[in-house]
Scaffold this motif. Structure first.
Motif, mmCIF file in Angstrom:
data_model
loop_
_atom_site.group_PDB
_atom_site.id
_atom_site.type_symbol
_atom_site.label_atom_id
_atom_site.label_comp_id
_atom_site.label_asym_id
_atom_site.label_seq_id
_atom_site.Cartn_x
_atom_site.Cartn_y
_atom_site.Cartn_z
ATOM 1 N N ARG A 23 -31.890 -94.983 -57.977
ATOM 2 C CA ARG A 23 -31.230 -93.827 -58.575
ATOM 3 C C ARG A 23 -29.753 -93.864 -58.183
ATOM 4 O O ARG A 23 -29.394 -94.377 -57.124
ATOM 5 N N PRO A 24 -28.888 -93.340 -59.025
ATOM 6 C CA PRO A 24 -27.467 -93.292 -58.671
ATOM 7 C C PRO A 24 -27.265 -92.481 -57.396
ATOM 8 O O PRO A 24 -27.926 -91.463 -57.173
ATOM 9 N N LEU A 25 -26.344 -92.915 -56.562
ATOM 10 C CA LEU A 25 -26.022 -92.169 -55.360
ATOM 11 C C LEU A 25 -25.270 -90.896 -55.722
ATOM 12 O O LEU A 25 -24.445 -90.880 -56.631
ATOM 13 N N ARG A 26 -25.586 -89.833 -55.001
ATOM 14 C CA ARG A 26 -24.975 -88.526 -55.255
ATOM 15 C C ARG A 26 -23.890 -88.274 -54.208
ATOM 16 O O ARG A 26 -24.147 -88.312 -53.011
ATOM 17 N N THR A 27 -22.670 -88.023 -54.698
ATOM 18 C CA THR A 27 -21.512 -87.833 -53.823
ATOM 19 C C THR A 27 -20.950 -86.429 -54.018
ATOM 20 O O THR A 27 -20.794 -85.974 -55.153
ATOM 21 N N LEU A 28 -20.621 -85.771 -52.910
ATOM 22 C CA LEU A 28 -20.140 -84.392 -52.954
ATOM 23 C C LEU A 28 -18.788 -84.289 -52.270
ATOM 24 O O LEU A 28 -18.610 -84.751 -51.143
ATOM 25 N N VAL A 29 -17.825 -83.680 -52.955
ATOM 26 C CA VAL A 29 -16.542 -83.326 -52.356
ATOM 27 C C VAL A 29 -16.611 -81.873 -51.927
ATOM 28 O O VAL A 29 -17.040 -81.009 -52.702
ATOM 29 N N VAL A 30 -16.196 -81.587 -50.690
ATOM 30 C CA VAL A 30 -16.287 -80.241 -50.129
ATOM 31 C C VAL A 30 -14.924 -79.795 -49.617
ATOM 32 O O VAL A 30 -14.195 -80.578 -49.008
ATOM 33 N N THR A 31 -14.600 -78.530 -49.852
ATOM 34 C CA THR A 31 -13.384 -77.940 -49.310
ATOM 35 C C THR A 31 -13.670 -76.485 -48.947
ATOM 36 O O THR A 31 -14.811 -76.018 -49.062
ATOM 37 N N ALA A 32 -12.640 -75.767 -48.512
ATOM 38 C CA ALA A 32 -12.804 -74.363 -48.109
ATOM 39 C C ALA A 32 -11.463 -73.659 -48.235
ATOM 40 O O ALA A 32 -10.409 -74.274 -48.034
ATOM 41 N N ALA A 33 -11.501 -72.364 -48.561
ATOM 42 C CA ALA A 33 -10.246 -71.619 -48.692
ATOM 43 C C ALA A 33 -10.491 -70.121 -48.627
ATOM 44 O O ALA A 33 -11.573 -69.642 -48.986
ATOM 45 N N ASN A 34 -9.470 -69.403 -48.175
ATOM 46 C CA ASN A 34 -9.411 -67.957 -48.374
ATOM 47 C C ASN A 34 -8.355 -67.679 -49.434
ATOM 48 O O ASN A 34 -7.770 -68.601 -50.006
#
Length: 328
Positions: A23-34
């Motif tokens: 299966r294709p690999l699943r990649t996640l970009v994560v960030t955070a902000a107020n």
């Protein structure tokens, strides 16, 4: 052998051909902000959406106090928007007075917040992506189980003695008098990094972060100090990327090449930068436009706006398009 990950997270290896279990690999970009970081958040997210197909599977954002309009905006662009908990024993005074510190305490726990992904790429909201291959390089470098990350090390960078002493003092407060200064080539910036879900760093980092908070009564909250100490003591594997993959603008301002419409390394052959990180005091700084007959300057934020030379304190309406490319 390290896999070569494509822009969609699929390993380009011959042994996957015809394998029905693959299966294709699943990649996640994560960030955070107020809400104070909302303009920077918009810049990061817009920069990530310059390319089709995107060089990642999905986007996630921790809501640290976004206004409803910003929450709606990011909700239309990110697959996950979550208000995080306090995952570590931060002192009550910091929890009440600096809720944005959850942007630090969440980082060792991305797998728990967003299960089901193979690789995670954290990018601070005060950074933005100029070149697609920078995102791809993080996932590729992390494919062997190492942490893909960039050190505070480049010939153009200026390091003050005060900053060096501050880092040493923090390590000693958190981990005892035996903690010493780290070489710049081995001092890692936690503002942009990638890890596989199966990497050993997650638990080790959280343990050292927890220990540092215990040692300081929960009043010294520094994920980067804990990460660097954990990597050094436990000899966690690191895949060191170059400064262009996380250019620290507070250590050296980049150059801007008008002919190429790109921010570049200020030294040597001036390769184009992949990710610009507007750390510390550089969030509202402008840089000179090399070769510009009008003597204008350009914002570091995405998308860059030109400022007229005669009124450098005010934005003009001119917007320069930074060229989005797929290679360095």
């Amino acid at each position: 052998m390290r896999s070569s990950l494509s822009g969609t997270g699929v390993p380009a290896s011959a042994d996957t051909a015809g394998n029905p279990a693959f299966r294709p690999l699943r990649t996640l970009v994560v960030t955070a902000a107020n809400e104070a970081f909302a303009p920077l958040l918009r810049g990061l997210v817009d920069s990530l959406h310059q390319w089709q197909p995107r060089p990642f599977t999905a986007l996630a954002c921790f809501d640290l106090g976004l206004a409803p309009a910003t929450r709606d905006w990011i909700g239309q662009r990110a697959q996950h928007v979550i208000v995080p908990e306090w995952d570590l024993p931060v002192h009550r005074s910091l929890r009440q007075g600096q809720p944005q510190l959850r942007a630090l305490t969440t980082r060792p726990f991305l797998r728990r917040y967003f299960p089901g992904y193979d690789f995670y790429l954290w990018i601070d909201a005060d950074a933005w992506v100029q070149q697609r291959d920078a995102v791809e390089s993080y996932f590729t470098a992390a494919s062997d189980g190492a942490m893909a990350i960039v050190a505070h090390d480049h010939p153009a960078y200026h390091h003050s003695q005060a900053a060096t002493s501050w880092r040493v003092q923090r390590r000693r407060e958190c981990f005892g008098r035996g903690a010493t200064s780290l070489p710049l080539a081995n001092y890692w910036n936690a503002g942009v990094f990638a890890l596989a879900a199966s990497a050993p760093h997650w638990e080790t980092w959280s343990n050292y972060f927890n220990a540092s908070l215990d040692a300081t009564g929960g009043k010294l909250c520094c994920d980067q100090t804990a990460l660097n100490h954990a990597i050094t003591v436990e000899k966690l594997p690191v895949a060191a990327l170059t400064a262009r993959e996380n250019w620290l603008c507070h250590l050296a301002l980049p150059a801007f090449d008008v002919a190429r419409n790109q921010y570049c390394d200020p030294l040597g052959q001036q390769p184009a930068l992949g990710i610009l990180h507007l750390a510390a005091h550089t969030k509202d700084i402008a840089v000179p436009l090399q070769g510009d007959a009008q003597g204008r300057t350009l914002d570091l934020r995405f998308p860059p706006r030109a400022r007229a030379a005669a009124a450098s304190g005010a934005h003009s309406n001119a917007r320069l398009t930074v060229k989005a490319t797929t290679t360095g």
